[in-house]
Design an enzyme around this catalytic site. Structure first.
Site, short mmCIF file in Angstrom:
data_model
loop_
_atom_site.label_atom_id
_atom_site.label_comp_id
_atom_site.label_asym_id
_atom_site.label_seq_id
_atom_site.Cartn_x
_atom_site.Cartn_y
_atom_site.Cartn_z
N ASP A 47 0.84 -1.20 0.00
CA ASP A 47 0.00 0.00 0.00
C ASP A 47 0.88 1.26 0.00
OD1 ASP A 47 -2.27 1.88 0.95
OD2 ASP A 47 -3.28 -0.06 0.92
N HIS A 61 -3.36 6.03 3.75
CA HIS A 61 -4.23 4.92 3.34
C HIS A 61 -3.77 3.59 3.94
CE1 HIS A 61 -5.91 1.99 0.38
NE2 HIS A 61 -6.91 2.85 0.33
N ASN A 92 -4.83 -4.08 22.97
CA ASN A 92 -4.04 -3.46 24.04
C ASN A 92 -4.86 -2.59 24.98
OD1 ASN A 92 -4.62 -1.39 22.27
ND2 ASN A 92 -2.52 -1.14 21.55
N VAL A 101 -8.49 1.00 18.58
CA VAL A 101 -9.39 0.08 17.89
C VAL A 101 -8.81 -1.33 17.94
CG1 VAL A 101 -10.30 1.85 16.35
CG2 VAL A 101 -8.30 0.52 15.64
N ASN A 111 -13.63 0.80 -6.68
CA ASN A 111 -14.68 1.73 -6.28
C ASN A 111 -15.33 2.43 -7.47
OD1 ASN A 111 -13.87 1.10 -3.69
ND2 ASN A 111 -12.61 2.93 -3.46
N ALA A 132 -7.18 -7.44 -8.41
CA ALA A 132 -8.30 -8.24 -7.91
C ALA A 132 -8.94 -9.09 -9.00
CB ALA A 132 -9.35 -7.32 -7.29
N SER A 141 -11.21 -0.68 -0.37
CA SER A 141 -9.93 -0.70 0.35
C SER A 141 -10.13 -1.07 1.81
CB SER A 141 -9.27 0.68 0.28
OG SER A 141 -8.68 0.92 -0.95
#
Length: 529
Positions: A127, A160, A173, A177, A251, A260, A312
């Site tokens: 990425d 990104h 942790n 998130v 997209n 892909a 993504s």
């Protein structure tokens, strides 16, 4: 340092034509075109050089070379019987619509509660790089490489890749998130520049790096509309070597993009909170699975968090689910088609397809594939894989005990603990770098490259290095050394500074090792700007 790209129009009357081709630097006054040359047999970089080519990559997993060639040389090489195809080095880009309920929607939190958390699995995030200093990402960072600028520091400068990595492997942790596979390790493989643009040749190089560094999963939330023989060969080679490859469907609200769209890749579509297809999610027969991709909260550069939308964001949900499945023991099950006791990419895909939650039209369809990926259903019925179990028949049965019980209750003598291995800082180098924004503002930072070695001169992988930045910045930074025992720690950026960046190593830690600072070749280094 940024890479500048000029665009110009070239019409080639050869076996193929490029309508819009990015130009490169002139050599002897001749513009050269970035291409990828695939050979029928062994790649021949010297042949490319003999035709005036500047070789960028000579791949090892596929017979191909990425280079810049004069137009006449392209025409000449196209006639060479050993050349399979010459194609444009097309551009790809990150896929987002600036817009983690997704973790719970695919039941990843319940999967973790069942004991499957991605531990020991290595995911290559190909990425824009990753902010590996992020407090939710630092613990799981395994190292990486920057192919956009050809250096060893794959720090994100776009944002990104950091968001993608958080969905896969944000640590368990107690703050921030939670990733789908919070104990999986990740590689940051940077192939896109600070504008989110990347070249197919860099993507192929990133795939090769991931394969050569033992990645179990490749996650690509990037893609382009151009088909590519070379890129297809790269993902096919990764697949054949045992790596599960996952990529964003796109997209555009239209056809599935590449990589892909290749058969060896799991193409992922995006859904919203109500399991409806996002209107912009690309579709077609190539779509294999769907995953949450709207309003996904994850990690952002600089230690923060935020929401993004896109295929993504859907892709790392599937990459994380693959990591959880790889935590299971496939031996002795119907999915172990070749009876080798190891999850192969085809076996992984089969299990994910069979356990996906069917949404949309009944059965596989062009919008959701086999359905919404379901991590808990995928691992259901499987036991946790035993790390380091190399039994040839896949059996986890304990060896028979041939000893005779004589009724004695004597306890065995405790074993002496294994002696610690000494490690130290064998190299420390601080350099500055900068980027020009606007017409006159330079944003400057420093990179500290630290190398950790044991007493026998061997690199120490997995050591946590902590240090302090001082001078123009005041901050603490830490990270984990890669397979070469090397770690790059970056300071914060400063606008038009005048002074010195200094980095001081304060601690090095790794279980089974003892840090001996008296052996250090240096404890601090500085660079002025």
């Amino acid at each position: 340092m940024t890479r500048q790209t000029i665009t110009f129009l070239i019409v080639l009357s050869v076996l193929f034509s490029f309508s819009l081709v990015p130009a490169t630097a002139k050599s002897d006054g001749i513009e050269k075109v970035p291409v990828m040359i695939s050979f029928k047999g062994k790649a021949d970089a010297e042949l490319v050089k003999a035709h005036g080519g500047n070789v960028k990559y000579e791949y090892s997993i596929i017979p191909a070379v990425a280079a810049e060639l004069p137009p006449k040389a392209i025409e000449a090489l196209s006639e060479n019987p050993n050349v399979e195809i010459i194609e444009q080095d097309a551009q790809a880009q990150v896929l987002e619509d600036d817009i983690p309920w997704g973790v719970s929607r695919i039941n990843a939190d319940d999967t973790q509660a069942a004991g499957f958390n991605g531990s020991g699995i290595k995911v290559a995030v190909i990425d824009t790089g990753v902010d590996y200093n992020h407090p939710d990402l630092a613990a799981n960072y395994l190292g990486g490489y920057d192919f956009a600028y050809n250096d060893a520091d794959p720090m994100d400068d776009y944002g990104h890749g950091t968001h993608v990595a958080g969905t896969i492997a944000a640590a368990d942790n107690g703050f921030g998130v939670l990733g789908v596979a919070p104990y999986a390790g990740y590689y940051s493989v940077k192939v896109c520049d600070e504008t989110g643009v990347c070249y197919y040749s860099d993507i192929a190089a990133g795939i090769e790096w991931a394969v050569n560094n033992g990645a179990d999963v490749i996650s690509m939330s990037i893609g382009g509309s151009s088909d590519s023989y070379t890129l297809k060969n790269a993902v096919d080679s990764a697949y054949e070597s045992g790596v599960v490859v996952v990529a964003a469907a796109g997209n555009t609200g239209d056809s599935v993009i590449y990589p892909a769209g290749f058969d060896s890749v799991i193409a992922v579509a995006a859904t919203d909170y109500y399991d409806n297809r996002a209107s912009w999610s690309s579709y077609g027969p190539e779509v294999e699975l769907a995953a949450p991709g709207v309003g996904i909260i994850s990690t952002l550069m600089g230690g923060s968090y935020g929401s993004k939308s896109g295929t993504s964001m859907a892709t790392p949900h599937v990459s994380g689910a693959v990591s959880l499945l790889l935590n299971t023991d496939v031996s002795g099950t119907s999915y172990d088609a070749d009876n080798d006791g190891v999850w192969d990419p085809a076996e992984v895909r089969s299990r994910l397809q069979d356990t996906a939650t069917d949404i949309g039209a009944t059965g596989k369809d062009n919008y959701y594939g086999y359905g919404l990926v379901n991590a808990l259903a995928a691992v259901n019925g499987f036991s946790l894989a035993v790390p380091g179990d190399d039994t040839s028949d896949g059996s986890t049965e304990e060896p028979a005990d041939d000893s005779v019980d004589d009724g004695s209750s004597t306890e065995p003598a405790p074993e002496d603990p294994a002696p610690s291995v000494t490690m130290y800082v064998s190299s420390l180098d601080v350099v500055t770098d900068s980027v020009l924004r606007g017409k006159k503002n330079y944003f400057v930072w420093a990179d500290a490259t630290v190398e950790i070695t044991d007493a026998d001169g061997n690199p120490v992988s997995g050591a946590t290095v902590t240090g302090d930045w001082s001078g123009l910045v005041t901050m603490t930074a830490s990270g984990v050394t890669d397979a070469d025992g090397v770690l790059v720690l970056s300071s914060d950026q400063q606008k038009n500074p005048d002074g010195t960046f200094t980095f001081t190593v304060t601690d090095v830690s790794l279980e089974g090792y003892e840090y001996d600072s008296s052996l250090n070749t240096a404890t601090a280094d500085s660079a002025a700007y």
